[in-house]
Every structure is written in structure tokens, then in C-alpha cells.
Design a protein around this motif. Structure first.
Motif, short mmCIF file in Angstrom:
data_model
loop_
_atom_site.label_atom_id
_atom_site.label_comp_id
_atom_site.label_asym_id
_atom_site.label_seq_id
_atom_site.Cartn_x
_atom_site.Cartn_y
_atom_site.Cartn_z
N LEU A 1 0.82 -1.21 0.00
CA LEU A 1 0.00 0.00 0.00
C LEU A 1 0.86 1.27 0.00
N ASN A 2 2.18 1.06 -0.06
CA ASN A 2 3.13 2.18 0.03
C ASN A 2 3.01 2.93 1.35
N TRP A 3 2.62 2.18 2.38
CA TRP A 3 2.58 2.72 3.73
C TRP A 3 3.88 2.38 4.45
N GLN A 4 4.10 3.07 5.56
CA GLN A 4 5.24 2.77 6.41
C GLN A 4 4.77 2.72 7.86
N PHE A 5 5.13 1.66 8.54
CA PHE A 5 4.82 1.53 9.96
C PHE A 5 6.08 1.92 10.73
N VAL A 6 6.00 3.05 11.42
CA VAL A 6 7.15 3.59 12.14
C VAL A 6 7.00 3.24 13.62
N LEU A 7 7.80 2.29 14.07
CA LEU A 7 7.74 1.83 15.45
C LEU A 7 8.77 2.59 16.27
N MET A 8 8.28 3.38 17.22
CA MET A 8 9.14 4.17 18.09
C MET A 8 9.16 3.55 19.48
N ILE A 9 10.31 3.10 19.91
CA ILE A 9 10.45 2.48 21.22
C ILE A 9 11.30 3.38 22.10
N ASP A 10 10.66 3.99 23.07
CA ASP A 10 11.36 4.87 24.00
C ASP A 10 12.01 4.04 25.10
N GLU A 11 13.28 4.33 25.38
CA GLU A 11 14.08 3.58 26.36
C GLU A 11 14.15 2.10 25.97
N PHE A 12 14.65 1.89 24.79
CA PHE A 12 14.76 0.55 24.22
C PHE A 12 15.56 -0.40 25.12
N ASP A 13 16.55 0.13 25.82
CA ASP A 13 17.40 -0.71 26.65
C ASP A 13 16.63 -1.42 27.76
N VAL A 14 15.44 -0.91 28.09
CA VAL A 14 14.62 -1.56 29.12
C VAL A 14 14.17 -2.94 28.66
N LEU A 15 14.04 -3.14 27.33
CA LEU A 15 13.62 -4.44 26.82
C LEU A 15 14.60 -5.54 27.20
#
Length: 246
Positions: free
Chosen positions: A178-192
């Protein structure tokens, strides 16, 4: 007694009226003074417009033009992932909030093709597993396609959900078609890294693989309180993905 009553009641009424009038006048003058101070501070070159503490709203965000321009370019032109690192209270979350507002002046005619999912890693429970993670971060996509029940993307989402999001390739492929983009923003990634069901090769390797092979349909923008070098020491699998550091 009647004379005193007849005399005092009108007097009290007059005094009350005078008191209320004076209070109203003082309040009005105080408000004028406050407005004057606020107005003058807007034009005062010594006034500091920066906030320290909680993240600022997108309409109050100023500065960081070079960083914002570069990340926006990586999202819309190349679909490449980015990492923003820095100490606490350095403005990382404010940048994410600003980027997640799909303004035309930021993203041009691609604003409507972007689906942003901002998630603070601290909000994930200690026992969060992969199915729960993807169900949580994909909520903005689910809302976007809720009125498209006959679309291939909707069907791909349903199939992926029924499979506990074990295979996301078809879902991400349909986003790309669909020419879409899913932008996943993970704040404080290191917590994962502190989530036992997520800190493994299967999860981080899968996330890296999906982003790398999506041809821009899945873009990761993460923040971290530690450097990528330190994260690399903790998890070498995920950080094989190419990030631009800010």
C-alpha cells in the motif's frame, strides 16, 4: 432595635458592594499585570524558552532542526532505522513525540502514508512476551485498518493475530504494497533487555530481520539512555541492524 436593624442592613449592603467592587478591580489589575509580564517575556531576548523536566508537547518543541531533518529523511526516503541516545532529561522523548505528529511540513505528501506507534518500554510488564509486545505496538495499525475489513492488509493482520504474531512477514509485506510505512518508536529501548521473555535471539533477531527485509515498510526509531556500544555488549544479535546514532 428596629432603628438599628434598618440602619445596619443598608450599611452592610453598601460595604459588601464596595468590597466586591474593590476585589474585582484588584483581580482585573492583577490579570493585566500577569498578561503584561507574559507578553513582555515573549519578546524578551533573555527569556529562556526551553523546558527541563517532562517531555514538551509537539507545539512547544523547538530546536534540534538538524537531527529532526535527518531522521525524517531516513524515514521517508530510505525507510532506515535510527537510534537516539543520551542521558535522562536530554530531550529524547520530546523528539519522538514531535516526529510522531504527521505534519505535512515534516513529511510532505507522505504524511498520510505513515503509521506511527510510540511505545515506552517501561510500560511493558516484566512478563511481557512476544505476542503481547506485537499486539501492543500494532494497535495503531489495527485502528487504521478497522474500516478496511475486505482489504488484504486487514486479512493479513487477522491471520497474524490468530497466530500470536509468530510470523509478521506477510503483514509487513501488505503494508509495503500500500506504500505505507509503519514507524515503530520504542522509547528507552534498553529496558527491553530486562524483560526475560523478550531478551533472546528469537525476539531481537526477528525484529532486526523484519526491519531489514521490509524495504522501508517497517522503520524503527528507538531511544536509549546508554550508548549503542553498551547495548551491543548486552545483546549482539539486534544491533547488527544499521542504525544512525544521534
Amino acid at each position: 432595635m428596629l432603628y438599628i436593624t434598618n440602619f445596619l442592613l443598608p450599611l452592610l449592603a453598601v460595604l459588601t458592594a464596595l468590597f466586591l467592587g474593590a476585589a474585582t478591580y484588584l483581580t482585573y489589575q492583577q490579570m493585566k499585570g500577569i498578561k503584561g509580564k507574559l507578553h513582555s517575556s515573549e519578546h524578551n531576548p533573555n527569556y529562556n524558552p526551553f523546558f527541563y523536566g517532562n517531555p514538551v508537547s509537539p507545539d512547544q518543541f523547538i530546536g534540534r532542526k538538524a537531527e529532526v531533518r535527518r531522521i525524517v529523511g531516513r524515514i521517508v526516503n530510505d525507510g532506515q532505522s535510527s537510534a537516539i541516545t543520551g542521558t535522562f532529561r536530554s530531550g529524547k522523548t520530546s523528539i519522538l513525540d514531535y516526529l510522531a505528529t504527521p505534519k505535512e511540513r515534516l513529511y510532505g505528501n507522505k504524511a498520510d502514508t505513515l503509521i506511527f506507534s510510540y511505545r515506552d518500554a517501561n510500560t511493558l510488564s516484566i512478563e511481557c512476551d512476544q505476542a503481547q509486545f506485537w499486539g501492543y505496538v500494532l494497535e495503531p495499525l489495527q485502528k487504521r485498518i478497522a474500516e478496511m475489513p475486505d482489504s488484504s492488509l486487514y486479512k493479513a493482520y487477522q491471520a497474524s493475530q490468530e497466530n500470536h504474531f509468530a510470523n509478521l512477514e506477510e503483514l509487513i509485506a501488505q503494508i509495503g504494497k500500500l506504500n505505507w510505512q509503519f514507524v515503530l518508536m520504542i522509547d528507552e529501548f534498553d529496558v527491553l533487555l530486562d524483560r526475560p521473555h523478550l531478551n533472546n535471539t528469537d525476539f531481537f533477531g526477528g525484529l532486526r530481520q523484519q526491519a531489514s527485509r521490509s524495504r522501508g515498510a517497517l522503520v524503527l526509531v528507538m531511544t536509549s539512555n546508554t550508548s549503542l556500544t553498551q547495548l551491543h555488549k548486552k545483546n549482539k544479535t539486534f544491533l547488527k541492524i544499521r542504525f544512525t546514532l544521534f
